[in-house]
Design an enzyme around this catalytic site. Structure first.
Site, PDB file in Angstrom:
ATOM      1  N   ASP A 119       5.785   4.483   5.004  1.00  0.00           N
ATOM      2  CA  ASP A 119       6.704   3.495   5.604  1.00  0.00           C
ATOM      3  C   ASP A 119       6.778   2.200   4.787  1.00  0.00           C
ATOM      4  OD1 ASP A 119       4.055   2.976   6.432  1.00  0.00           O
ATOM      5  OD2 ASP A 119       4.682   1.993   8.279  1.00  0.00           O
ATOM      6  N   HIS A 120       6.121   2.211   3.612  1.00  0.00           N
ATOM      7  CA  HIS A 120       6.205   1.053   2.710  1.00  0.00           C
ATOM      8  C   HIS A 120       6.705   1.424   1.312  1.00  0.00           C
ATOM      9  CE1 HIS A 120       3.924  -1.661   5.489  1.00  0.00           C
ATOM     10  NE2 HIS A 120       3.634  -0.469   5.982  1.00  0.00           N
ATOM     11  N   HIS A 166       1.271   3.864   1.997  1.00  0.00           N
ATOM     12  CA  HIS A 166       1.785   4.600   3.157  1.00  0.00           C
ATOM     13  C   HIS A 166       3.306   4.711   3.054  1.00  0.00           C
ATOM     14  CE1 HIS A 166      -1.966   3.988   5.927  1.00  0.00           C
ATOM     15  NE2 HIS A 166      -1.973   5.174   5.330  1.00  0.00           N
ATOM     16  N   ASP A 201      -0.212  -3.774   5.709  1.00  0.00           N
ATOM     17  CA  ASP A 201      -0.763  -3.591   7.044  1.00  0.00           C
ATOM     18  C   ASP A 201      -2.235  -3.986   7.017  1.00  0.00           C
ATOM     19  OD1 ASP A 201       1.696  -2.370   7.275  1.00  0.00           O
ATOM     20  OD2 ASP A 201       0.926  -0.394   7.675  1.00  0.00           O
ATOM     21  N   HIS A 258      -7.213  -2.013   5.630  1.00  0.00           N
ATOM     22  CA  HIS A 258      -6.357  -1.004   6.240  1.00  0.00           C
ATOM     23  C   HIS A 258      -6.997   0.361   6.007  1.00  0.00           C
ATOM     24  CE1 HIS A 258      -2.726   0.346   8.030  1.00  0.00           C
ATOM     25  NE2 HIS A 258      -2.158   0.844   6.939  1.00  0.00           N
ATOM     26  N   HIS A 283       6.584  -5.132  11.806  1.00  0.00           N
ATOM     27  CA  HIS A 283       5.893  -3.837  11.723  1.00  0.00           C
ATOM     28  C   HIS A 283       5.610  -3.316  13.128  1.00  0.00           C
ATOM     29  CE1 HIS A 283       2.761  -0.866  10.415  1.00  0.00           C
ATOM     30  NE2 HIS A 283       3.523  -0.815   9.335  1.00  0.00           N
ATOM     31  N   HIS A 317       0.856  -1.194   0.000  1.00  0.00           N
ATOM     32  CA  HIS A 317       0.000   0.000   0.000  1.00  0.00           C
ATOM     33  C   HIS A 317       0.883   1.232   0.000  1.00  0.00           C
ATOM     34  CE1 HIS A 317       0.879  -0.556   4.258  1.00  0.00           C
ATOM     35  NE2 HIS A 317       0.275   0.564   4.591  1.00  0.00           N
TER      36      HIS A 317
HETATM   37 ZN   LIG Z   1       2.951   0.517   7.782  1.00  0.00          ZN
HETATM   38 ZN   LIG Z   2      -0.116   1.448   6.568  1.00  0.00          ZN
END
Ligand SMILES: [Zn+2]
Ligand SMILES: [Zn+2]
Length: 309
Positions: free
Chosen positions: A66-67, A64, A212, A142, A270, A62
């Site tokens: 942090d990915h 976000h 996530d 998510h 995570h 996805h």
């Molecule tokens: Zn994340």
């Molecule tokens: Zn996320």
């Protein structure tokens, strides 16, 4: 024939406690799949001596940060280092404009064929099939559109009994035909039945990635009996309300999914930045599903070729 997962990052949201954010590499028979690509991914690849050039496919769960915040940088580096072979990137809607805008605004020129595939996030879908593996995407729940991935080895060829090769003096072509399941016609007219010549191929190895996501039992049939399941466990059970509110899972949630799906091994990761020491998370998950391990940057998980069952 290798089937090995390497963790490049296991933190959520921010890099902390020597943990980078979500990114992993799965090596299937020498073909590399990069799964998520947080900031710092190319640093970890260099540190763990994994060649960027061997990455053929990138699977993004996805959008976000942090990915994905490492993705434009990694692709830019590949181009600067003279990559010529194509690269395929998969991810939910938005992946195309995210990358194209980043390259356009920064005036980055990508010198190889970059294929961006938008994955439907609402349906279990086969997205890749080659001679080694099949890759499926499936919906996660998510805050924004998110998908999990399942990577399964393709059917292997049948194993031939070496005694039969010797006994009938089989040629290379006959051996190949038998490996593909065919009967063999000998010159004297005798027919060797395939079942007498070969053994069944070994069970296929598999890995599934779920990050996530909120606790969601609809994942269970999709990841049923995979050898390795990575499932996010952002929080411990004492913060289960927060987990629900933010569409994340707890250690117990991850372990319950693993238990119902009867997976070979659960890997949790995570982690929230509030947990410096991860041992309590591990113990809590193990309380529900014993075969749990922690994702730690640099840790490798190898799945051996199983014995026939
Ligand atoms: Zn994340
Ligand atoms: Zn996320």
């Amino acid at each position: 024939m290798i089937f090995e997962l390497t963790i490049l990052g296991c933190s959520s949201a921010i890099p902390i406690h020597n943990r980078f954010m979500s990114s992993q590499v799965l090596n299937v028979h020498g073909r590399l799949f990069l799964i998520d690509c947080a900031e710092g991914t190319q640093i970890r690849l260099a540190e763990y001596k994994i060649s960027k050039n061997k990455i053929e496919n990138i699977l993004i769960s996805h959008l976000h940060g942090d990915h994905i915040f490492g993705l434009p940088g990694l692709i830019g580096s590949m181009s600067m280092l003279g990559r010529t072979k194509p690269l395929d990137v998969y991810g939910p809607e938005g992946i195309e404009s995210f990358l194209n805008n980043a390259f356009e605004i920064s005036e980055s020129f990508i010198g190889f064929e970059l294929n961006i595939h938008v994955v439907r996030h609402s349906k279990y879908t086969k997205i890749i099939e080659n001679e080694k593996v099949i890759v499926y995407s499936f919906p996660l729940k998510h805050r924004i559109a998110a998908v999990g991935y399942k990577i399964v080895e393709k059917d292997r060829l049948r194993n031939i009994n070496p005694e039969m090769i010797e006994k009938y003096n089989l040629s290379y072509n006959q051996i190949q035909a038998a490996k593909y399941g065919n009967d063999i016609n000998l010159t004297g007219g005798e027919v060797l039945k395939n079942a007498d010549l070969t053994f069944s191929p070994k069970r296929k190895r598999s890995f599934a990635y779920c990050s996530d996501t909120i606790y969601d039992e609809s994942i269970v049939p999709v990841v049923k009996k995979v050898d390795l399941l990575y499932h996010e466990a952002t929080y411990m059970e004492h913060l289960k309300d927060k987990a629900k509110e933010r569409f994340h899972s707890t250690t117990v949630d991850a372990a319950k999914i693993a238990q119902q799906a009867e997976v070979g091994k659960l890997i949790i990761g995570h982690y929230s930045s509030r947990y410096k020491d991860l041992n309590a998370l591990l113990q809590e998950a193990k309380g529900v599903f014993e075969r749990t391990e922690l994702a730690i940057d640099g840790k490798r998980f190898t799945v051996k070729i199983p014995d026939n069952e």
